[in-house]
Write a protein that holds these residues in place. Structure first.
Motif, short mmCIF file in Angstrom:
data_model
loop_
_atom_site.label_atom_id
_atom_site.label_comp_id
_atom_site.label_asym_id
_atom_site.label_seq_id
_atom_site.Cartn_x
_atom_site.Cartn_y
_atom_site.Cartn_z
N GLY A 1 49.81 11.55 -15.78
CA GLY A 1 48.48 11.13 -16.20
C GLY A 1 48.01 9.79 -15.66
N HIS A 2 48.76 9.20 -14.73
CA HIS A 2 48.36 7.92 -14.16
C HIS A 2 47.60 8.14 -12.85
N THR A 3 46.78 7.17 -12.48
CA THR A 3 46.10 7.22 -11.19
C THR A 3 47.01 6.58 -10.15
N THR A 4 47.21 7.29 -9.04
CA THR A 4 48.16 6.83 -8.04
C THR A 4 47.59 7.03 -6.64
N ARG A 5 48.15 6.26 -5.72
CA ARG A 5 47.77 6.36 -4.30
C ARG A 5 49.04 6.28 -3.46
N TRP A 6 49.11 7.11 -2.44
CA TRP A 6 50.20 7.05 -1.48
C TRP A 6 49.64 6.58 -0.15
N VAL A 7 50.25 5.53 0.42
CA VAL A 7 49.85 4.98 1.71
C VAL A 7 51.00 5.17 2.68
N SER A 8 50.72 5.76 3.82
CA SER A 8 51.77 6.03 4.79
C SER A 8 51.15 6.35 6.14
N ARG A 9 51.99 6.86 7.02
CA ARG A 9 51.57 7.28 8.35
C ARG A 9 52.32 8.58 8.66
N VAL A 10 51.62 9.61 9.08
CA VAL A 10 52.24 10.88 9.43
C VAL A 10 51.70 11.32 10.79
N GLY A 11 52.39 12.26 11.41
CA GLY A 11 51.93 12.77 12.69
C GLY A 11 50.66 13.60 12.56
N ALA A 12 49.96 13.71 13.68
CA ALA A 12 48.78 14.59 13.72
C ALA A 12 49.28 15.99 14.05
N ASP A 13 50.10 16.52 13.14
CA ASP A 13 50.73 17.82 13.36
C ASP A 13 50.71 18.62 12.06
N GLY A 14 51.20 19.84 12.13
CA GLY A 14 51.18 20.71 10.97
C GLY A 14 52.02 20.19 9.82
N PHE A 15 53.14 19.54 10.14
CA PHE A 15 53.97 19.00 9.07
C PHE A 15 53.25 17.84 8.37
#
Length: 375
Positions: free
Chosen positions: A58-72
């Motif tokens: 029930g908390h407001t959350t944010r995930w900050v990261s970097r991922v590939g421009a790919d299907g995964f």
């Protein structure tokens, strides 16, 4: 310690979590990786796990990261966003892949357990202080980090140092040491985890981690002596439980110590050993899988911290949320409903010690404590 902050400020959330997530491949049957014929796809990442569990609570959350421009990368963003986590500040990297890993079935502690990581040169390892939106990262009541990020690259370590540096208006920094020996074969070594932990406000560390990473024996008081600065230090003791040291304890002149708070310095001479502010024995659990339990513990503790609960209740909520993960397969499990968790966390010591939790316990009906209690 109670978290404060304006919930009306634009773009402010309860918890921001920064770190790498990977697509995980879970075996379709027990056995060596060489013998497993197929795998089921999942997601895994210490920081995003915490964000997902807190969002489910029930908390407001944010995930900050970097991922590939790919299907995964697409899958990670969609799956984590599906838990209700804000993923709008995840950057896509056209030149580097999303990290993946494969593991065998069963308990990670087993001698035959295998994990094969394919994360070297991943998109997340290219995170930099200039390449993430620092305003979005700092726009949380709590910023949750882990030592895994520091091991990914020199740029990631610089980013961690930037985020843990003291500055006006810095959010409450939560740091899970998460020592992974295989990630520290090159570079500065795990000693930097001690540096980062000393700069944080809440620190989670296991006794075994402290000995492996820093050569500090697992005695909680020794750990507090080595880490006097954090307001809250949580020492995880495996099957025995966990203890927490609070801000009233420790060394004069440190953040949260008696001198810093205007108290009278102690009498010269050898200071008494730090004593925990609270402790909570671990619960008896019928374990299905151990993956994600440490992240769930941190999420439960942080949820209770955001609610301003006493330290002992924070530890108990950590154990309860970890028990939800331990009694379900995979890295992520839905936490118990708040009313159920509050009721169990409020049990007296004898009743707490009688609890035994098995698969499905989080679905117990309102008021039905007997469904999760040993006869």
């Amino acid at each position: 310690m109670t978290v404060t902050g304006s919930r009306n400020a634009p773009d402010v959330v309860d918890v921001v979590a920064l770190g790498e997530s990977m697509v995980t491949f879970l075996p379709s049957r027990p056995g060596r990786l060489a013998d497993v014929p197929s795998f089921d796809r999942g997601i895994g990442g210490a920081e995003s796990n915490v964000a997902c569990v807190l969002a489910a609570a029930g908390h407001t959350t944010r995930w900050v990261s970097r991922v590939g421009a790919d299907g995964f990368g697409d899958h990670l963003v969609e799956a984590i966003g599906g838990y209700g986590v804000d993923v709008s500040y995840v950057r896509r990297d056209p030149d580097r892949p999303t990290g993946v890993y494969f593991r065998t079935a069963g308990d990670r502690a087993g001698d035959a357990h295998e994990v094969a990581y394919y994360r070297a040169g991943s998109a997340a390892s290219a995170m930099t202080a200039a390449g993430v939106d620092l305003e979005a990262v700092r726009a949380g009541r709590v910023l949750h980090l882990s030592g895994i990020t520091a091991a990914l690259s020199a740029d990631c370590l610089d980013l961690m140092r930037e985020l843990t540096a003291p500055r006006p208006g810095r959010p409450l920094v939560s740091f899970d040491v998460n020592h992974r020996p295989g990630l520290w074969r090159d570079g500065p070594g795990p000693g930097v985890l001690l540096e980062l932990a000393r700069a944080a406000d809440i620190v989670f560390v296991g006794e075994d981690e402290a000995e492996s990473a820093w050569g500090i024996d697992g005695d909680p008081s020794s750990l507090r002596e080595a880490l006097p600065e954090p307001d809250i230090l949580v020492v995880k003791q495996g099957a025995r439980g966990a203890v927490a040291f609070g801000p009233a304890a420790d060394s004069p002149g440190t953040r949260g110590g008696p001198t810093a708070r205007g108290g009278t310095p102690p009498t010269p001479g050898r200071a008494p050993r730090p004593r925990p502010a609270a402790s909570a024995p671990a619960l008896a659990v019928d374990v299905v899988a151990t993956t994600g339990a440490g992240d769930a513990f941190a999420a439960g503790f942080l949820s209770a911290t955001l609610r301003g609960l006493p330290v002992r209740e924070r530890l108990r909520h950590g154990h309860l949320t970890a028990a939800a993960a331990l009694t379900a397969p995979g890295d992520l499990a839905a936490p118990p409903a708040r009313a159920l968790a509050d009721r169990l966390a409020a049990l007296d010591d004898t009743a707490w010690g009688r609890l035994r939790l098995g698969p499905g316990w989080t679905q117990a009906d309102e008021g039905a404590d007997e469904e999760v209690r040993t006869p």
